[in-house]
Design a protein around this motif. Sequence first.
Motif, mmCIF file in Angstrom:
data_model
loop_
_atom_site.group_PDB
_atom_site.id
_atom_site.type_symbol
_atom_site.label_atom_id
_atom_site.label_comp_id
_atom_site.label_asym_id
_atom_site.label_seq_id
_atom_site.Cartn_x
_atom_site.Cartn_y
_atom_site.Cartn_z
ATOM 1 N N SER A 43 0.832 -1.205 0.000
ATOM 2 C CA SER A 43 0.000 0.000 0.000
ATOM 3 C C SER A 43 0.866 1.255 0.000
ATOM 4 C CB SER A 43 -0.922 -0.009 1.227
ATOM 5 O OG SER A 43 -1.715 1.160 1.268
ATOM 6 N N GLN A 47 1.299 4.322 -2.983
ATOM 7 C CA GLN A 47 1.082 5.738 -2.710
ATOM 8 C C GLN A 47 2.350 6.568 -2.865
ATOM 9 O OE1 GLN A 47 -1.693 6.696 0.599
ATOM 10 N NE2 GLN A 47 -1.742 4.498 0.953
ATOM 11 N N TYR A 63 -5.210 -4.430 -5.335
ATOM 12 C CA TYR A 63 -5.168 -3.607 -4.124
ATOM 13 C C TYR A 63 -6.383 -3.872 -3.235
ATOM 14 C CZ TYR A 63 -4.617 0.327 -0.984
ATOM 15 O OH TYR A 63 -4.463 1.092 0.153
ATOM 16 N N ARG A 64 -7.501 -4.179 -3.836
ATOM 17 C CA ARG A 64 -8.686 -4.524 -3.051
ATOM 18 C C ARG A 64 -8.404 -5.729 -2.159
ATOM 19 N NH1 ARG A 64 -14.734 -5.816 -5.538
ATOM 20 N NH2 ARG A 64 -15.838 -5.611 -3.538
ATOM 21 N N GLN A 67 -5.261 -4.803 0.519
ATOM 22 C CA GLN A 67 -5.612 -3.904 1.619
ATOM 23 C C GLN A 67 -6.674 -4.518 2.518
ATOM 24 O OE1 GLN A 67 -3.735 -1.572 2.206
ATOM 25 N NE2 GLN A 67 -4.763 -0.438 3.836
ATOM 26 N N ARG A 139 -0.125 8.078 8.107
ATOM 27 C CA ARG A 139 0.486 7.105 7.201
ATOM 28 C C ARG A 139 1.988 6.996 7.411
ATOM 29 N NH1 ARG A 139 2.394 7.011 1.853
ATOM 30 N NH2 ARG A 139 1.950 9.225 1.563
ATOM 31 N N CYS A 281 -10.258 1.379 -0.358
ATOM 32 C CA CYS A 281 -9.675 2.416 0.487
ATOM 33 C C CYS A 281 -8.710 1.843 1.511
ATOM 34 C CB CYS A 281 -10.783 3.207 1.184
ATOM 35 S SG CYS A 281 -11.565 4.386 0.056
ATOM 36 N N VAL A 282 -7.811 2.697 1.985
ATOM 37 C CA VAL A 282 -6.790 2.261 2.926
ATOM 38 C C VAL A 282 -7.409 1.792 4.242
ATOM 39 C CG1 VAL A 282 -4.984 3.702 1.935
ATOM 40 C CG2 VAL A 282 -6.441 4.648 3.718
ATOM 41 N N SER A 286 -13.962 -1.944 0.522
ATOM 42 C CA SER A 286 -13.941 -1.826 -0.933
ATOM 43 C C SER A 286 -15.308 -2.194 -1.478
ATOM 44 C CB SER A 286 -12.859 -2.718 -1.542
ATOM 45 O OG SER A 286 -13.057 -4.071 -1.181
ATOM 46 N N ARG A 363 -5.599 0.768 -7.668
ATOM 47 C CA ARG A 363 -5.155 2.031 -7.075
ATOM 48 C C ARG A 363 -5.861 2.241 -5.742
ATOM 49 N NH1 ARG A 363 -1.599 6.136 -8.813
ATOM 50 N NH2 ARG A 363 -3.138 7.723 -9.258
ATOM 51 N N PRO A 364 -5.162 2.784 -4.731
ATOM 52 C CA PRO A 364 -5.841 3.157 -3.481
ATOM 53 C C PRO A 364 -6.902 4.213 -3.744
ATOM 54 C CG PRO A 364 -3.447 3.149 -3.204
ATOM 55 C CD PRO A 364 -3.705 3.013 -4.670
#
Length: 379
Positions: A43, A47, A63-64, A67, A139, A281-282, A286, A363-364
């Motif tokens: 992650s 970013q 990424y889904r 994360q 972060r 999202c972080v 999702s 993508r985040p």
Amino acid sequence: MKLPAPPTAKSFPSPLHHPRVATVLGRWLGSAVVVCFLTGLYSHFLQDTPSWLPAPSRPANLYRVTQGLHVVSGTVAVPLLLAKLWTVYPKLFAKLNPKEIGHTVERLSILVLVSAMGLELFIGFVNTLQWYPWPFPFRQTHYALAWVIVGALLVHLAFKLPLIRTHWRRTSELVPTSLPAGTTGLTRRGLFRTVAGAATLVGITTAGQSATPLGSIAVLAPRKPNIGPQGLPVNRTAQAAGVTGIGADWRFTITGPRQLSYSLEELRNLPQSRSALPIACVEGWSQGGRWEGIRIRDLLELCGAPAKSRVRVLSMEKGGFYATSELPEEFAADPLTLLALRLNGTELALDHGFPARIIAPNRPGVLQTKWVHRLEVIA
């Protein structure tokens, strides 16, 4: 007033306070930490992608998955850490012997490890609630703490390796599987089943915010991913971003070898494409959506730029860490990456970025910039 004496091993006669039990729980906790650390690194990489190592745009749902695993493994680590600390609790208060440097280093590594893990899990959980009661950036602090944990863990394992090797495999001579006569409480198997059950329950009731089949039982998840405008949650509303409305004179601009400008109606008249992509999202949630708009690669072609161009994305958002973002070459050239105008069959809601937003694979969510009014091709 005289302080009470620290607890000793004699205060905890249960056979569950045993190296074999600690080793088994340590393996489980270590597995959760490794998954959490590696997915967190990914992650962070997405970013803050270095120029010399391009990030992949495919698989589109990667990424889904990563994360979701990051947040679930971090949540599962909480009961595992508590169980591990309970098992070794008597030894946490052992007196330091300054004459034994190795013993002192070991004890200090445990102090750093437990403190850093406790803080890391706490701020990670609070982040899923989008509550930031501290003055430092989340972060960057979360990332730094992860490396502190890894360093302290390696030091701890180096000192404990002989003990871990002795108790790695089940050996009946080392620890009984049942309680001694005259004692009551959990057996070793009972403790393992209880801890495993608690960790599994916590994981299942959290994973539903990213794993759709488990959504109905996601009672511990802070987000229900199908609740929100147009069936998607909203992290940052238009009001919070300072975007109160879009005037009739709004125009979208793309600058490159040629500068082009379009009204919203003119954008709608350009060739439209469709992408089925999630917002991931972080915070761990999702949700997939059906997006319609103009491919970024088509806009680059219109302005005379190569399909593989790095693009800066500018939002109408007032301030904030993500008012601008960058699309690396791989993402700009990907046919799934859109300047989206519609979501799930209808015009974008203002909270989802009306009149235009970026949607790209893998993508985040914080980089799927909303309220876009300008793209700049970076030479």
